[in-house]
Design a protein around this motif. Structure first.
Motif, PDB file in Angstrom:
ATOM      1  N   VAL A  17       0.858  -1.183   0.000  1.00  0.00           N
ATOM      2  CA  VAL A  17       0.000   0.000   0.000  1.00  0.00           C
ATOM      3  C   VAL A  17       0.896   1.236   0.000  1.00  0.00           C
ATOM      4  O   VAL A  17       1.744   1.393   0.881  1.00  0.00           O
ATOM      5  CB  VAL A  17      -0.937   0.011   1.227  1.00  0.00           C
ATOM      6  N   ILE A  18       0.694   2.096  -0.994  1.00  0.00           N
ATOM      7  CA  ILE A  18       1.490   3.319  -1.118  1.00  0.00           C
ATOM      8  C   ILE A  18       0.543   4.512  -1.032  1.00  0.00           C
ATOM      9  O   ILE A  18      -0.402   4.609  -1.811  1.00  0.00           O
ATOM     10  CB  ILE A  18       2.269   3.337  -2.448  1.00  0.00           C
ATOM     11  N   GLU A  23       4.718   7.052   0.824  1.00  0.00           N
ATOM     12  CA  GLU A  23       5.094   6.188   1.945  1.00  0.00           C
ATOM     13  C   GLU A  23       4.468   4.810   1.776  1.00  0.00           C
ATOM     14  O   GLU A  23       3.389   4.675   1.212  1.00  0.00           O
ATOM     15  CB  GLU A  23       4.626   6.806   3.266  1.00  0.00           C
ATOM     16  N   TRP A  24       5.155   3.790   2.266  1.00  0.00           N
ATOM     17  CA  TRP A  24       4.699   2.406   2.180  1.00  0.00           C
ATOM     18  C   TRP A  24       4.138   1.954   3.524  1.00  0.00           C
ATOM     19  O   TRP A  24       4.701   2.271   4.575  1.00  0.00           O
ATOM     20  CB  TRP A  24       5.844   1.487   1.806  1.00  0.00           C
ATOM     21  N   LYS A  37      10.111  -8.671  11.710  1.00  0.00           N
ATOM     22  CA  LYS A  37      10.633  -8.092  10.463  1.00  0.00           C
ATOM     23  C   LYS A  37       9.587  -7.174   9.845  1.00  0.00           C
ATOM     24  O   LYS A  37       8.385  -7.444   9.905  1.00  0.00           O
ATOM     25  CB  LYS A  37      10.961  -9.194   9.447  1.00  0.00           C
ATOM     26  N   TRP A  38      10.051  -6.097   9.209  1.00  0.00           N
ATOM     27  CA  TRP A  38       9.147  -5.253   8.437  1.00  0.00           C
ATOM     28  C   TRP A  38       8.767  -6.021   7.181  1.00  0.00           C
ATOM     29  O   TRP A  38       9.626  -6.522   6.463  1.00  0.00           O
ATOM     30  CB  TRP A  38       9.798  -3.939   8.045  1.00  0.00           C
ATOM     31  N   SER A  39       7.478  -6.130   6.931  1.00  0.00           N
ATOM     32  CA  SER A  39       6.965  -6.771   5.720  1.00  0.00           C
ATOM     33  C   SER A  39       5.696  -6.028   5.325  1.00  0.00           C
ATOM     34  O   SER A  39       5.395  -4.980   5.887  1.00  0.00           O
ATOM     35  CB  SER A  39       6.708  -8.259   5.963  1.00  0.00           C
ATOM     36  N   ILE A  40       4.961  -6.568   4.372  1.00  0.00           N
ATOM     37  CA  ILE A  40       3.712  -5.937   3.964  1.00  0.00           C
ATOM     38  C   ILE A  40       2.548  -6.838   4.366  1.00  0.00           C
ATOM     39  O   ILE A  40       2.726  -8.050   4.529  1.00  0.00           O
ATOM     40  CB  ILE A  40       3.706  -5.595   2.455  1.00  0.00           C
ATOM     41  N   ILE A  90       1.832 -10.527  -5.188  1.00  0.00           N
ATOM     42  CA  ILE A  90       2.065  -9.261  -4.501  1.00  0.00           C
ATOM     43  C   ILE A  90       1.459  -8.127  -5.326  1.00  0.00           C
ATOM     44  O   ILE A  90       1.813  -7.926  -6.485  1.00  0.00           O
ATOM     45  CB  ILE A  90       3.574  -9.014  -4.275  1.00  0.00           C
ATOM     46  N   PHE A  91       0.526  -7.413  -4.706  1.00  0.00           N
ATOM     47  CA  PHE A  91      -0.200  -6.310  -5.342  1.00  0.00           C
ATOM     48  C   PHE A  91       0.309  -4.966  -4.857  1.00  0.00           C
ATOM     49  O   PHE A  91       0.846  -4.861  -3.762  1.00  0.00           O
ATOM     50  CB  PHE A  91      -1.684  -6.376  -4.953  1.00  0.00           C
TER      51      PHE A  91
END
Length: 162
Positions: A17-18, A23-24, A37-40, A90-91
């Motif tokens: 998501v942007i 920013e993510w 861990k940082w992930s989405i 991954i979208f």
């Protein structure tokens, strides 16, 4: 016998998501291989939904943010211990309205929007997230949900990503 074989084929989605500031949206899971861990935001596709519906649902469940799919960044596919086909689409997404992040505390330690430059050198940034930092905007796909493949298959939802 066929359904037992299919149980070892996983289909998951993840949502990059942007926001309008570039920013993510990143999260830190409380469990599994990405713990700390940082992930989405990510999760499995349910039987009654398309992949794009699944990613919108997962982002909403984990962070409280309503989103719209922009395209597909890529596909991650692997085999776990020679037994499980583990597949993830991954979208990229964008928030659809004014938002504030709501952390799903059962699964997540944290969820924030951050400038991706700050994640590049963070040792807590996941391998997949670092890889997608290299993506280019022109690599995204688009969606066509107006195609009718015919009634013979009985689709209630049908989308082509190209």
């Amino acid at each position: 016998m066929g359904s037992e074989k299919r149980a070892n084929v996983w289909l998951a989605v993840a949502g990059l998501v942007i926001n309008s500031n570039g920013e993510w949206l990143v999260v830190k899971k409380k469990y599994g291989g990405l713990k700390g861990k940082w992930s989405i935001p990510a999760g499995f596709v349910n039987a009654n939904e398309t992949i794009d519906e699944a990613v919108v649902r997962e982002v909403k469940e984990e962070t409280g943010i309503d989103c719209m799919v922009k395209g597909i960044v890529g596909i991650r596919s692997g085999v776990i211990k020679e037994e499980i086909s583990d597949n993830m689409i991954i979208f990229t997404l964008k928030p659809t309205a004014t938002y504030s992040v709501t952390v799903q505390e059962k699964e997540l330690e944290e969820a924030i929007f951050v400038n991706p430059e700050l994640l590049k050198h963070d040792p807590d940034t996941s391998v997949l997230l670092k890889y997608y930092m290299e993506m280019l905007e022109n690599q995204l796909t688009t969606i066509n949900d107006t195609v009718n493949p015919g009634d013979i298959f009985g689709y209630t939802s049908y989308k082509i990503f190209y």
